[in-house]
Design an enzyme around this catalytic site. Structure first.
Site, PDB file in Angstrom:
ATOM      1  N   ASP A  84      -1.117  -6.714   2.237  1.00  0.00           N
ATOM      2  CA  ASP A  84      -1.917  -5.970   3.196  1.00  0.00           C
ATOM      3  C   ASP A  84      -2.646  -6.946   4.113  1.00  0.00           C
ATOM      4  O   ASP A  84      -3.385  -7.813   3.632  1.00  0.00           O
ATOM      5  CB  ASP A  84      -2.941  -5.142   2.402  1.00  0.00           C
ATOM      6  CG  ASP A  84      -3.138  -3.772   2.967  1.00  0.00           C
ATOM      7  OD1 ASP A  84      -3.385  -3.683   4.173  1.00  0.00           O
ATOM      8  OD2 ASP A  84      -3.075  -2.801   2.202  1.00  0.00           O
ATOM      9  N   ASP A 115      -3.053  -3.179   8.381  1.00  0.00           N
ATOM     10  CA  ASP A 115      -4.102  -2.169   8.328  1.00  0.00           C
ATOM     11  C   ASP A 115      -4.535  -1.765   9.744  1.00  0.00           C
ATOM     12  O   ASP A 115      -4.757  -2.635  10.593  1.00  0.00           O
ATOM     13  CB  ASP A 115      -5.294  -2.788   7.568  1.00  0.00           C
ATOM     14  CG  ASP A 115      -6.368  -1.783   7.227  1.00  0.00           C
ATOM     15  OD1 ASP A 115      -6.064  -0.832   6.494  1.00  0.00           O
ATOM     16  OD2 ASP A 115      -7.519  -1.966   7.692  1.00  0.00           O
ATOM     17  N   GLU A 157      -0.057   0.514   9.922  1.00  0.00           N
ATOM     18  CA  GLU A 157      -0.814   1.736   9.672  1.00  0.00           C
ATOM     19  C   GLU A 157      -1.403   2.177  11.003  1.00  0.00           C
ATOM     20  O   GLU A 157      -2.174   1.442  11.605  1.00  0.00           O
ATOM     21  CB  GLU A 157      -1.929   1.490   8.655  1.00  0.00           C
ATOM     22  CG  GLU A 157      -2.601   2.776   8.262  1.00  0.00           C
ATOM     23  CD  GLU A 157      -4.030   2.608   7.760  1.00  0.00           C
ATOM     24  OE1 GLU A 157      -4.500   3.496   7.051  1.00  0.00           O
ATOM     25  OE2 GLU A 157      -4.686   1.608   8.098  1.00  0.00           O
ATOM     26  N   HIS A 164      -3.643   5.229  -1.173  1.00  0.00           N
ATOM     27  CA  HIS A 164      -4.984   5.071  -1.736  1.00  0.00           C
ATOM     28  C   HIS A 164      -6.067   5.750  -0.899  1.00  0.00           C
ATOM     29  O   HIS A 164      -7.236   5.698  -1.271  1.00  0.00           O
ATOM     30  CB  HIS A 164      -5.279   3.574  -1.842  1.00  0.00           C
ATOM     31  CG  HIS A 164      -5.268   2.925  -0.496  1.00  0.00           C
ATOM     32  ND1 HIS A 164      -4.115   2.768   0.240  1.00  0.00           N
ATOM     33  CD2 HIS A 164      -6.270   2.453   0.276  1.00  0.00           C
ATOM     34  CE1 HIS A 164      -4.414   2.221   1.398  1.00  0.00           C
ATOM     35  NE2 HIS A 164      -5.714   2.018   1.450  1.00  0.00           N
ATOM     36  N   ASP A 165      -5.714   6.337   0.230  1.00  0.00           N
ATOM     37  CA  ASP A 165      -6.692   7.020   1.083  1.00  0.00           C
ATOM     38  C   ASP A 165      -6.544   8.540   1.039  1.00  0.00           C
ATOM     39  O   ASP A 165      -7.280   9.251   1.725  1.00  0.00           O
ATOM     40  CB  ASP A 165      -6.515   6.593   2.552  1.00  0.00           C
ATOM     41  CG  ASP A 165      -6.887   5.140   2.782  1.00  0.00           C
ATOM     42  OD1 ASP A 165      -7.774   4.632   2.080  1.00  0.00           O
ATOM     43  OD2 ASP A 165      -6.275   4.515   3.678  1.00  0.00           O
TER      44      ASP A 165
HETATM   45  C1  NOJ Z   1      -7.188   1.829   6.172  1.00  0.00           C
HETATM   46  C2  NOJ Z   1      -7.178   1.546   4.717  1.00  0.00           C
HETATM   47  O1  NOJ Z   1      -6.054   2.133   4.158  1.00  0.00           O
HETATM   48  C3  NOJ Z   1      -8.467   2.098   4.168  1.00  0.00           C
HETATM   49  O2  NOJ Z   1      -8.493   2.119   2.765  1.00  0.00           O
HETATM   50  C4  NOJ Z   1      -9.589   1.297   4.753  1.00  0.00           C
HETATM   51  O3  NOJ Z   1     -10.810   1.862   4.369  1.00  0.00           O
HETATM   52  C5  NOJ Z   1      -9.511   1.279   6.280  1.00  0.00           C
HETATM   53  N1  NOJ Z   1      -8.202   1.051   6.768  1.00  0.00           N
HETATM   54  C6  NOJ Z   1     -10.389   0.201   6.851  1.00  0.00           C
HETATM   55  O4  NOJ Z   1      -9.832  -1.055   6.590  1.00  0.00           O
END
Ligand code: NOJ
Length: 550
Positions: free
Chosen positions: A96, A197, A249, A323-324
């Site tokens: 990541d 990210d 992402e 994970h989000d």
């Molecule tokens: C996306 C990540 O997946 C998330 O977990 C994070 O809080 C934010 N970006 C900020 O880096």
């Protein structure tokens, strides 16, 4: 044929995967210990969330040192051992890269705070507006305003996420160079995959101004300069290699930009994550709300992205979980009554689409949301901010908790359920986040529900390798307006693949067009009984079925 279209990527959340050091936090050695499990599943690449030095305010997405390993996760020896052993199983690592912001504990930010002009220009610092208001009216994505006071100066620094995550100034070429060094550092270590990210928010407008909507996304999302930066990143780092897989992402992006980011001719990225399909249970666009998911909308979004990426030559990352996100089976299915059907149908829906499937740890055994009762059981900063905001907005404690139970990111961050022993076999110490209560039944050693789901995943992964149509086929939809079934057809070199996915708990029927009925159909895979393709095809609760047509 493209080098990565037959691959399946597995995401392990290091903090919650497997603890070998008895500190209640997962670690690199834990991941190494479980490589045989991952190899048995058949995955090709393993994406690990950040394990770099970090104060862990946002679980490692607040990086304090990009080229280090946080001692809570292990040592350099552990990392070297992990990568070489993974490779011996034919598994590559994807790391990541959090290049939009650093932790405020990063040396660069600390030097900036101490007055070093060079490092001040690494961040986005502005003075208050003439009327005394913040430099812009933008909101932080984690709640509150996007600006905080920069030490005891009269300046403010931009943070689109937590106040401890300061946005980097990508307009400064020195910053870009530093970040390319970071990426090259990891590539030289033998990393073959990179997940970037929130990479589509790195290009803030040159002149920062108040946003009409008071939120500000259009001032930094998918701006034209982002594509220039990503092309430069490609050229200076992974583009120098033949075999690196990259995924960006993309926050609130569009199909048009998705195509640009991922069409190989543009030399940007291999593929992108987009999130619109995971907002179909947001009431009026608000995440912190409860609403049954809008199935037609879900289908239309998946359809629009499939069609758009085929037309534009782009490539989707296919996923329900990460994970989000809360667990997709808890969200889009019935885990009480149809746990196997729900999980296998959801898996099949995306694994047979055009793109690269991602499996988030535990979905392959049917892990669900944990249904915590207490606010204290949640760790996630976004969740706690949201609770505060909801209470300020007059929402009762009970209602706020009900919403959090469905929406918190901690829903997916609970420890991996390895077996039915204490702490689900994750750790012999108290886990940093509570294990879900259902671990006695849902775990990797269970020979009933979890095994059925895992066996199904294994078959889906193998089919992608064996059947070119899954890797390369085109995409078309059937009956987009059907109220309960998502049906699509892939086509490659005269053969077709028909996939029928039923998203509800009653029986329903779909009419198969004659053009498909006239072909020779063979049942490929499904979670119901094997049967013939017929005009009025009936699907049971959460049933999925795929046919190959020649
Ligand atoms: C996306 C990540 O997946 C998330 O977990 C994070 O809080 C934010 N970006 C900020 O880096």
């Amino acid at each position: 044929m493209s080098t990565f279209h037959d691959k399946v990527i597995y995401q392990a959340y290091p903090k919650s995967f497997k603890d070998t050091s008895s500190n209640g936090i997962g670690d690199l050695n834990g991941i190494k210990e479980k490589l045989p499990y991952l190899a048995d599943l058949g995955i090709d690449m393993l994406w690990l969330n950040p394990f770099y030095k970090s104060p862990q305010n946002d679980n490692g997405y607040d990086v304090a040192d990009y080229t280090s390993i946080d001692p809570i996760f292990g040592t350099w020896d552990d990392f070297d051992g992990l990568i070489s052993e993974a490779n011996s199983y034919g598994i590559d690592l994807m790391l990541d890269m959090v290049l939009n912001h650093t932790s405020t504990e990063h040396e660069w930010f600390q030097k900036a705070l101490a007055g070093d002009k060079k490092y001040q220009d690494y961040y986005i610092l502005r003075e208050l507006q003439e009327d005394g208001s913040l430099p812009t009216n933008w909101e932080s994505k984690f709640g509150g305003k996007a600006w905080s006071k920069f030490g005891d100066t009269d300046k403010y620094y931009l943070h689109l996420y937590d106040v401890t995550q300061a946005d980097l100034n990508w307009r400064n070429p020195e910053v870009r160079e530093e970040l390319y060094k970071v990426v090259n550092f990891w590539l030289e270590k033998g990393v073959k995959g990179l997940r970037f990210d929130v990479i589509n928010v790195i290009g803030k407008d040159e002149i920062l101004e108040d946003a009409e909507d008071g939120v500000g996304k259009s001032h930094y999302t998918d701006t034209p300069i982002v594509h220039d930066y990503i092309q430069e990143l490609n050229k200076e780092t992974f583009g120098r290699y033949e075999d690196i897989v990259t995924v960006g992402e993309m926050s609130s992006t569009t199909v048009e930009n998705g195509v640009k980011y991922s069409n190989p001719e543009r030399n940007e990225l291999s593929m992108i994550f987009s999130f619109h399909h995971l907002k179909v249970d947001y009431k009026d666009g608000e995440k912190w709300s409860i609403m049954p998911f809008d199935f037609i909308e879900l289908k239309k979004i998946l359809h629009e992205w499939q069609e758009g990426m085929v037309e534009g030559g782009g490539w989707n990352a296919l996923f329900w979980n990460n994970h989000d996100q809360p667990r997709a089976n808890s969200r889009f299915g019935d885990v009480e009554n149809y746990p196997v059907e729900t999980s296998t149908m959801l898996a099949q829906t995306i694994h047979l689409l055009r793109g690269t499937p991602y499996i988030y740890q535990g979905e392959e055994i049917g892990m669900t949301n944990p249904n915590y009762e207490d606010l204290d059981e949640y760790v996630d900063i976004e969740t706690h901010n949201a609770y505060k905001k909801m209470r300020e907005d007059g929402i009762s404690h009970d209602e706020a908790m009900a919403i959090i139970k469905e929406k918190s990111r901690d829903n997916s961050r609970t420890p991996m359920q390895w077996d039915d022993s204490k702490n689900a076999g994750f750790s012999d110490a108290e886990p940093w986040l509570k294990v879900a209560d259902n671990y006695k039944n849902i775990n990797t050693e269970n020979t009933d529900v979890s095994q059925a789901i895992r066996d199904y995943y294994k078959t889906l992964i193998r089919l992608r390798k064996d059947i070119p149509i899954i890797q390369e086929g085109s995409y078309d939809v059937l009956e987009l307006e059907h109220p309960s079934i998502f049906a699509y057809v892939r086509e490659y070199e005269g053969e077709k693949l028909l996939v029928l996915n039923h998203f509800y708990g009653e029986d329903d029927t779909i009419t198969i067009p004659d053009e498909l009925l006239n072909m020779d159909a063979s049942y490929l895979i499904g979670n119901g009984s094997e049967r013939k393709l017929e005009k009025e095809f009936k699907l049971g609760p959460y049933e999925t079925a795929a046919f190959l047509l020649k």
